[in-house]
Write a protein that holds these residues in place. Structure first.
Motif, short mmCIF file in Angstrom:
data_model
loop_
_atom_site.label_atom_id
_atom_site.label_comp_id
_atom_site.label_asym_id
_atom_site.label_seq_id
_atom_site.Cartn_x
_atom_site.Cartn_y
_atom_site.Cartn_z
N ASN A 74 -9.53 2.04 -3.44
CA ASN A 74 -9.71 3.44 -3.05
C ASN A 74 -11.15 3.72 -2.64
O ASN A 74 -11.41 4.40 -1.66
CB ASN A 74 -9.31 4.38 -4.20
CG ASN A 74 -7.82 4.44 -4.46
OD1 ASN A 74 -7.37 4.92 -5.48
ND2 ASN A 74 -7.00 3.91 -3.53
N ASN B 30 -5.46 2.33 0.60
CA ASN B 30 -4.39 2.75 -0.30
C ASN B 30 -3.71 1.53 -0.88
O ASN B 30 -3.72 0.46 -0.27
CB ASN B 30 -3.32 3.55 0.43
CG ASN B 30 -3.87 4.81 1.03
OD1 ASN B 30 -4.63 5.50 0.40
ND2 ASN B 30 -3.48 5.07 2.28
N VAL B 31 -3.06 1.71 -2.02
CA VAL B 31 -2.37 0.58 -2.66
C VAL B 31 -0.90 0.91 -2.82
O VAL B 31 -0.54 2.00 -3.27
CB VAL B 31 -3.00 0.27 -4.03
CG1 VAL B 31 -2.32 -0.92 -4.66
CG2 VAL B 31 -4.49 0.03 -3.89
N LYS C 62 -6.00 13.35 5.93
CA LYS C 62 -7.16 12.68 5.36
C LYS C 62 -8.26 12.49 6.41
O LYS C 62 -9.43 12.72 6.13
CB LYS C 62 -6.69 11.32 4.83
CG LYS C 62 -7.71 10.55 4.04
CD LYS C 62 -7.09 9.21 3.61
CE LYS C 62 -8.12 8.22 3.12
NZ LYS C 62 -7.54 6.88 2.95
N ASN D 115 -3.82 -0.42 4.14
CA ASN D 115 -2.99 -0.47 2.94
C ASN D 115 -3.02 -1.88 2.35
O ASN D 115 -3.03 -2.85 3.09
CB ASN D 115 -1.53 -0.13 3.26
CG ASN D 115 -1.37 1.27 3.78
OD1 ASN D 115 -2.13 2.16 3.41
ND2 ASN D 115 -0.38 1.47 4.64
N GLY E 106 -11.70 2.85 0.76
CA GLY E 106 -10.87 3.54 1.75
C GLY E 106 -9.48 2.95 1.95
O GLY E 106 -8.81 3.25 2.95
N MET F 98 1.23 8.39 3.90
CA MET F 98 1.37 6.98 4.24
C MET F 98 2.84 6.57 4.23
O MET F 98 3.33 5.96 5.17
CB MET F 98 0.57 6.15 3.25
CG MET F 98 0.78 4.67 3.42
SD MET F 98 -0.13 3.74 2.18
CE MET F 98 0.71 4.24 0.68
N LYS G 291 -4.80 12.06 -3.84
CA LYS G 291 -4.09 10.79 -3.76
C LYS G 291 -2.59 11.01 -3.55
O LYS G 291 -1.93 10.24 -2.85
CB LYS G 291 -4.34 9.94 -5.01
CG LYS G 291 -5.74 9.37 -5.05
CD LYS G 291 -5.88 8.29 -6.08
CE LYS G 291 -5.03 7.07 -5.74
NZ LYS G 291 -5.24 5.98 -6.69
N ILE H 171 -2.26 11.72 0.19
CA ILE H 171 -2.50 10.51 0.99
C ILE H 171 -1.31 9.55 0.88
O ILE H 171 -0.82 9.01 1.88
CB ILE H 171 -3.80 9.81 0.53
CG1 ILE H 171 -5.02 10.67 0.89
CG2 ILE H 171 -3.93 8.41 1.12
CD1 ILE H 171 -6.32 10.19 0.26
N ASN H 172 -0.82 9.37 -0.34
CA ASN H 172 0.33 8.47 -0.54
C ASN H 172 1.57 8.97 0.17
O ASN H 172 2.32 8.20 0.77
CB ASN H 172 0.61 8.29 -2.04
CG ASN H 172 -0.41 7.40 -2.72
OD1 ASN H 172 -0.93 6.46 -2.12
ND2 ASN H 172 -0.71 7.68 -3.97
N ARG I 4 -11.99 14.19 6.34
CA ARG I 4 -13.19 13.36 6.34
C ARG I 4 -14.10 13.75 7.51
O ARG I 4 -15.31 13.92 7.34
CB ARG I 4 -12.80 11.89 6.43
CG ARG I 4 -13.87 10.95 5.92
CD ARG I 4 -13.32 9.54 5.73
NE ARG I 4 -12.48 9.16 6.87
CZ ARG I 4 -11.56 8.19 6.84
NH1 ARG I 4 -11.36 7.51 5.73
NH2 ARG I 4 -10.86 7.91 7.91
N GLU J 255 -6.81 -0.59 -7.75
CA GLU J 255 -6.83 0.73 -7.14
C GLU J 255 -8.22 1.31 -7.06
O GLU J 255 -8.61 1.89 -6.04
CB GLU J 255 -5.96 1.66 -7.98
CG GLU J 255 -4.61 1.85 -7.40
CD GLU J 255 -4.23 3.31 -7.49
OE1 GLU J 255 -3.48 3.77 -6.62
OE2 GLU J 255 -4.68 3.98 -8.43
N CYS K 197 3.81 4.25 -5.37
CA CYS K 197 2.40 4.61 -5.26
C CYS K 197 2.05 5.47 -6.46
O CYS K 197 2.91 6.15 -7.01
CB CYS K 197 2.11 5.36 -3.96
SG CYS K 197 2.21 4.29 -2.53
#
Lengths: 344, 344
Positions: B89, B94-95, A8, B64, B92, A113, A106, A109-110, A12, B85, A98
């Motif tokens: 999001n 995450n959840v 990510k 997060n 920037g 993480m 997403k 990214i999830n 960016r 979310e 997630c």
């Protein structure tokens, strides 16, 4: 601690998509040489390694399981989650969820993480966009690092891992066969737009049942709807202008909405048109009339996925040994209710 | 790295409940001296500190957010999650979600796990069992460590933190007032068993509207149902043996089920009995007749909670400064559909 750089961050910084970064780092032919060199140089400069913390923590068990689902509002995924939780909790594991929202970015990214030392393994169903892009590098990285992964429902042949699926093709085939046996002849299909593998399999089952019974396969009796947006106008036009005596729908939301539309058009359910849906959630039980529906046994699917994952986590064998994977198939069952009552 | 000891470990080792451990470490009077000494000695021996890793990592941002909800199948919580979310999001973040399943123990375990350096702050709605036990030590520990916390919907006065709630009492009051204005006089209430604060507030609003309009408040027109289990027999007996012309239900599942029961008993909705529910999800829109429902604006609630939390995370001010907290109230709106059409 040095800040970990992720796909990510690279995307960016260089203003390209995560998918482009992922492909460039795998040296994919799809990405232009210039872009590839720029991305690879940047990754080297910042010492990028896929989920590098995960590697160092690999032998430290967290007793956490990471679940990534495409959608939290969809009844089927929440019941699978319940099954995962029940089994995992009983075995002393916590579950973290997630949601990819059907988005490839997403999902990536999830995964990054969670792979970052928070969990011992993954259970997931692929995002629609991931299936559309057909890009599974993020899954490959995780499995190559030895993090156990179980895919359920939305799976791919591209990844070697344990899988749990239902017999989608056969379940649709049997549902349509039953409609034919009760005298229905003009059977329509309401499905999602093309790229979801489960819808594609249900569509195959529908066609096979028609063909085997010598019924004409009419493409204009197939309605494709967007998966998450509502398009009542398209549905109304479909049901208004076509003659049919039964409908198979690939989920219960489509089915209950469609029943409402045909009833408002003055048709009776099931007398004029019978309906069968997939999912068998609360909508099927509470609709008027109640909906005959294919029960996908979401909880059992979740329990099965959790059992397979925890076995892999706990039987941590020698790296040299060849890994073996299995695909479990859950058999769906048809729950008959008012929407298919009686013979024609 | 030394293994971190948690409340859960202590509880398991000493064969007592997590709640007992939590109270003993706070030196609560509720726990016997012997047990307290044993637990405190054990905690000292293993160098227990509340979320000790979190403290050391406090200045390292994870980007997060941890969300703990009581139930993943409930439409309202999933829409709040969507709102969280979307906002997070865009900023920037995450959840990560964990589900307490209405269990106190699971809420504590999930908080401990996430507070362990995985997240920058919490958004949560309390488990039913936590409200019943009235034990909020796990929340106090988190806030005392300076981890930002926003409570939504199911909140408590015991914890000083930001909160987002809806005007439950008033929303129920206004819904009942509207039923009375359309000529209904015998208005029943279907609510959950006692301990959920939102149901209690909706019940208060129902009583206030009746009293203000000089209508008799009849306890036998109030049906209390278990929150997650289904009890159709109890509902059927209730509707069979009582005379009423309207029903307020504290969620849409109760409302749609109850409409089904009275229709099977030969009553017409809305002609004989009008129905109003809370939640305004897909069931309200797709039921027959469609259900008039209180829209709690779950997405707005989620966005608001995420905005408040991220402000707290990013405006990390001096420890000496006095923290200030606010409670945002989202105003619910009544969405009128077929189940309340027309005057009596």
């Amino acid at each position: 601690m040095k800040r970990k750089i992720t796909l990510k961050h690279i995307a960016r910084e260089l203003d390209v998509s995560i998918s482009t970064v992922s492909k460039a780092l795998k040296n994919s032919e799809e990405i232009g040489q210039d872009t590839k060199e720029k991305i690879q140089a940047f990754a080297r400069l910042y010492n990028y390694r896929p989920n590098n913390i995960a590697i160092s923590l690999k032998n430290k068990k967290t007793k956490n399981i990471g679940v990534i689902i495409p959608d939290i509002v969809h009844h089927f995924f929440t019941t699978v989650f319940r099954g995962i939780e029940q089994y995992a909790n009983a075995k002393g594991y916590n579950v973290i969820v997630c949601v990819s929202d059907e988005s490839f970015d997403k999902e990536v990214i999830n995964m990054e993480m969670l792979a970052n030392g928070s969990i011992d393994g993954f259970i997931m169903a692929l995002a629609g966009e991931t299936q559309l892009k057909n890009d599974y590098n993020h899954l490959k990285e995780v499995t190559e690092q030895g993090i156990p992964l179980v895919l359920f429902d939305r799976v791919t042949d591209e990844i070697h891992c344990d899988k749990v699926i239902i017999n989608d093709e056969e379940a649709a085939y049997l549902a349509v066969k039953k409609l034919i046996a009760s005298g229905r002849k003009k059977i329509a299909l309401v499905t999602t737009e093309g790229y979801l593998n489960v819808s594609a399999k249900r569509t195959e089952g529908y066609y096979r049942a028609l063909r085997e019974h010598g019924l004409e396969v009419k493409p204009d009796l197939v309605l494709e709807l967007p998966y998450q947006k509502e398009d009542d106008k398209k549905s109304e036009a479909f049901f208004k202008n076509r003659s049919m005596d039964a409908v198979l729908c690939v989920n219960e939301i489509f089915a209950v909405k469609s029943m409402g539309i045909v009833q408002r058009l003055g048709k009776r359910v099931p007398e004029d048109i019978a309906f069968v849906g997939f999912t068998d959630g609360i909508l099927s039980r509470l609709s008027t009339p109640t909906l005959t529906s294919v029960d996908q046994h979401g909880e059992l699917m979740g329990e099965t996925a959790a059992r397979m994952l925890i076995e892999k986590i706990e039987n941590d064998h020698d790296q040299e040994e060849e890994e073996s994977y299995e695909t479990q198939i859950i058999r769906a069952t048809l729950v008959e209710r008012e929407s298919t009552l009686g013979q024609v």
